[in-house]
Design an enzyme around this catalytic site. Structure first.
Site, short mmCIF file in Angstrom:
data_model
loop_
_atom_site.label_atom_id
_atom_site.label_comp_id
_atom_site.label_asym_id
_atom_site.label_seq_id
_atom_site.Cartn_x
_atom_site.Cartn_y
_atom_site.Cartn_z
N ASP A 1 -2.10 26.14 -20.93
CA ASP A 1 -1.69 26.99 -22.06
C ASP A 1 -2.83 27.97 -22.36
O ASP A 1 -3.96 27.83 -21.88
CB ASP A 1 -1.30 26.14 -23.28
CG ASP A 1 -0.44 26.92 -24.27
OD1 ASP A 1 -0.28 28.15 -24.11
OD2 ASP A 1 0.07 26.31 -25.23
C1 BGC Z 1 1.57 28.83 -26.83
C2 BGC Z 1 2.58 28.67 -25.72
C3 BGC Z 1 3.04 30.02 -25.25
C4 BGC Z 1 1.83 30.83 -24.83
C5 BGC Z 1 2.18 32.18 -24.27
C6 BGC Z 1 0.47 29.81 -26.46
O1 BGC Z 1 -0.34 30.10 -27.55
O2 BGC Z 1 1.02 27.58 -27.17
O3 BGC Z 1 3.66 27.91 -26.16
O4 BGC Z 1 3.94 29.87 -24.21
O5 BGC Z 1 0.98 31.00 -25.94
O6 BGC Z 1 2.69 33.02 -25.23
#
Ligand code: BGC
Length: 765
Positions: free
Chosen positions: A287
């Protein structure tokens, strides 16, 4: 392989064919062909090019377009996220296909969580529908629109089971229940990926956040999770597994540490479980910034160490940090990361690109240049009818005293509340590709429905909150919440005067979109005070009071549940939210949603969920006893239980009948009830079947959802609803971490919510 020979011939005839040339567009989408292709490709790649494939970046201030062009040209980028229009995507794919030495296509990803251009209800709302056909529609339309925008992958579904409404991201998941979350997640994967993620209108999914992110301590964002193996395997892991078994090509790792190990460093999760046990063949993605964060977590000493730990643990692709590209070259050179480990990660990225069909046609989701939509945001690109139909299914009627609802379209209706006319909020979080201006507010929906038959008067009545700190928090990055400069008194007075002139008051209250999002945990889950003051003032007018709730988590509503005559939970209902809500308010549609998560009475009760263990001293409301499991200052149990939701008609459920009193391990039994519509309107309800393993080697939940069916009945109509039960529904992970069913008595509960059920029983021999 035939096509490999063809490549060989081409190589001997010409100088150095590009991949685009060698890939005839006819590469067979089989694992064998893919493996051969990728092995061949890896053999041509330099270490830096392999490392480049592991890099997933977003265009933005840190990575301006010019810098990205340069990096793409040098083969330093594997994929892009957050670019969501065909022209913008095309530019970057052109760069990869013209500037890159090997011309390896990029893939493009985005958070398509509950819609792309057309925004559907948030996942909690989708779960409330208990309607798999509705969820299929969402999956199909979202994938269609995302693929039509040139995307190849979505960061969805989010299947983090959450039993803590303080956590803002509970809004993104399908609620507290393992079975419901699993079936919703699986359905989304099947619909979004379609027959193949390579199809023109399919996208590959990336299930998230692996694992158990929904159980962060205290509901505090990014916090740690500590959990018994039994709970992890029985309650939290099955939805990820279901999404993967459905074929999800990607997995996004969680940000939290699980039992002390951050997910991005967890070789047990990433390798032992995911790949060795579950046989996952796709791609693992960290992530946002998670590799960097390994240093804060305290499992990596410095950036280089973080990269070593993450790659060795099994993170293929690194989202939004430059650490892999900066430090992997040195690590590979020194041998701290082996070439085989690097090859594994790069192979997984190339594999999914192959599965996406990108080596056949890097422009497969883009088409020829001239085909780009004239206007990305055109109204004609939306699927409004689908959005409206799904949203109707997601609305949950929590209270309806003396049939306050449905409303008449005639007379005077006062619509008040800070969320009544908010186009942004109705869309919910993770709706960035949706256009705010295209959404329908509750006020507009009501006006559309009433037309000339009655009159609608509007007053904002209150700001979302009078807490400046919260407004500043919500408006940190953009002016998301508009603040009316009038005094609270003046606003309430205006609303009260509107209410006095009206026959009924509809107050649209709750949370702003940004209150139920990533990084938006709350310690207080009530409606903000400014709005509670408004509700009290409206109540004092004596006019029938309908609360339309907009929120992304269960709220503590004890007071409001007494003040209101009717309450409709609408979550964040999406682009067509206002129209769908009006459809239900006026009875054009009979509500049929059910809560996918329990509503606590107060924050102090958290966690409150229906599938708890019994304890040695269960509380019994009919025979209260001091020394039982309870809080002495609060009624026991939730305000509204899991599975709860009313209708404009009434239903009865007969006693449970079982096809046999006992079941052999290789057999099954069927539990049935007759459900009758005893009211005067046609309506749908969700028949829910729960099981309890009464005596086992470990204590088992008091009930667990194991089946449901949404049925629609005409007035007076009766339908038999049957649930076949086989050994799979009875299995659990025991103390020795063996997954099996144990002989003995099982209770079967069937009802229209988790609290009021009819009971039967059978024995597993
Ligand atoms: C979130 C994810 C998301 C990613 C991309 C992160 O901050 O935890 O769920 O897919 O950002 O936007």
């Amino acid at each position: 392989m035939k096509w490999l020979c063809a490549v060989g011939v081409a190589v001997s005839l010409a100088a150095q064919p590009t991949l685009a040339e060698t890939a005839s567009g006819n590469l067979p989408l089989t694992p064998e062909a893919r493996d051969a292709f990728v092995t061949d490709l890896l053999g041509k790649m330099t270490v830096d090019e392999k490392i480049g494939q592991l890099r997933l970046i977003s265009v933005g201030p840190d990575n301006p377009k010019e810098a990205i062009r340069d990096m793409i040209g040098k083969g330093q980028v594997g994929a892009i996220f957050n670019t969501v229009t065909r022209p913008d995507i095309r530019v970057m794919q052109d760069q990869a296909m013209t500037l890159g030495r090997l011309k390896i296509p990029l893939f493009f990803a985005f958070d398509v969580v509950h819609g792309q251009r057309t925004v559907f209800p948030i996942s909690l709302g989708l779960a409330s529908s208990f309607n798999l056909e509705a969820v299929k529609t969402v999956g199909r339309v979202s994938a269609y629109e995302a693929a039509d925008d040139g995307l190849n992958m979505t960061w969805a579904p989010m299947v983090d089971v959450s039993r803590d409404p303080r956590w803002g991201r509970a809004s993104e998941g399908f609620g507290e229940d393992t079975y419901l979350t699993a079936i919703m997640g699986k359905t989304m994967v099947e619909e979004m990926q379609g027959k193949s993620p390579a199809d023109r209108y399919s996208v590959m999914t990336s299930v998230k956040h692996f694992a158990a992110y929904g159980a962060v301590e205290g509901g505090k964002e990014y916090n740690s999770v500590d959990m018994s193996p039994q709970r992890l395997f029985n309650d939290y892991l099955p939805p990820y597994k279901a999404a993967l078994d459905a074929g999800s090509g990607g997995v996004m790792m969680a940000l939290n540490a699980l039992n002390g190990t951050p997910a991005a460093a967890d070789a047990w999760l990433l390798k032992d479980l995911l790949r060795d046990e579950w046989g996952f063949k796709g791609i693992t993605i960290s992530d946002h910034g998670a590799i960097k964060e390994l240093i804060n977590h305290g499992v990596a000493a410095d950036p280089q160490d973080a990269v070593r730990v993450a790659l060795k643990a099994g993170i293929d692709m690194s989202m939004a940090d430059e650490y892999y590209s900066k430090y992997l070259p040195g690590l590979v050179e020194s041998g701290k990361v082996t070439m085989a480990e690097l090859d594994d990660a790069a192979r997984h990225v190339l594999n999914v690109k192959y599965d996406m069909g990108l080596f056949n046609d890097p422009y497969s989701h883009l088409g020829p240049k001239g085909s780009d939509p004239q206007d990305t945001f055109a109204e004609s690109r939306l699927h409004r009818q689908e959005a409206r139909e799904v949203a109707r299914e997601s609305l949950v009627l929590l209270k309806n005293r003396l049939d306050t609802l449905p409303l008449k379209k005639s007379g005077v209706i006062a619509v008040v509340g800070p969320l009544a006319d908010s186009k942004r909020d109705v869309m919910g979080s993770w709706s960035a590709a949706g256009v705010v201006a295209q959404s329908v507010t509750v006020l507009t929906g009501i006006k559309n429905a009433v037309g000339d038959a009655g009159s609608v008067i509007y007053a904002k009545g209150a700001n979302l909150t009078d807490n400046k700190g919260i407004i500043d928090f919500l408006n940190q990055y953009e002016p998301a919440v508009q603040v009316d400069e009038r005094t609270p008194r003046a606003m309430i007075d205006e609303a009260v005067s509107a209410a006095r002139r009206a026959d009924v008051v509809v107050a649209v209250v709750g949370e702003a979109q940004g209150m139920a999002h990533e990084a938006s945990s709350r310690t207080d889950i009530t409606i903000p005070q400014s709005q509670r003051d408004l509700i009290a003032a409206l109540k004092a007018t004596g006019k029938p009071l309908v609360l339309v709730l907009m929120n992304g988590r269960p709220l503590a509503l004890v007071k409001e549940s007494q003040q209101a005559d009717a309450i409709l939970e609408t979550w964040f209902a999406g682009t067509e939210g206002g129209n769908a809500i009006a459809d239900v308010l006026f009875g054009d549609v009979n509500p049929s949603g059910k809560l996918p998560i329990s509503f606590p009475r107060s924050v102090g009760q958290i966690p409150v969920y229906y599938s708890h263990l019994n304890t040695g001293r269960p509380y019994n409301a009919e025979r209260p006893n001091k020394y039982t499991s309870r809080y002495f200052d609060e009624a026991n149990g939730p305000l509204y239980p899991f599975g709860y939701g009313l209708s404009y008609t009434t239903f009865t459920v007969s006693d449970v009948t079982l096809s046999a009193p006992a079941m052999r391990r290789d057999g099954s039994v069927t539990a049935s009830v007759q459900v009758t519509n005893t009211g005067r309107r046609e309506g749908a309800t969700v028949v829910q079947m729960y099981l309890q393993d009464v005596t086992a080697s470990i204590s088992r939940p008091v009930k667990q959802l194991k089946g449901f069916e949404k049925i629609s009945l005409k007035p007076g109509e009766t339908r038999t609803v049957s649930f076949p039960i086989d050994i799979e529904a009875l299995k659990f992970w025991n103390q020795r971490m063996k997954f099996d069913a144990e002989p003995g008595r099982f209770n079967v509960f069937i009802g229209l919510d988790s609290a009021r059920v009819k009971q039967g029983e059978f024995e597993l021999l």
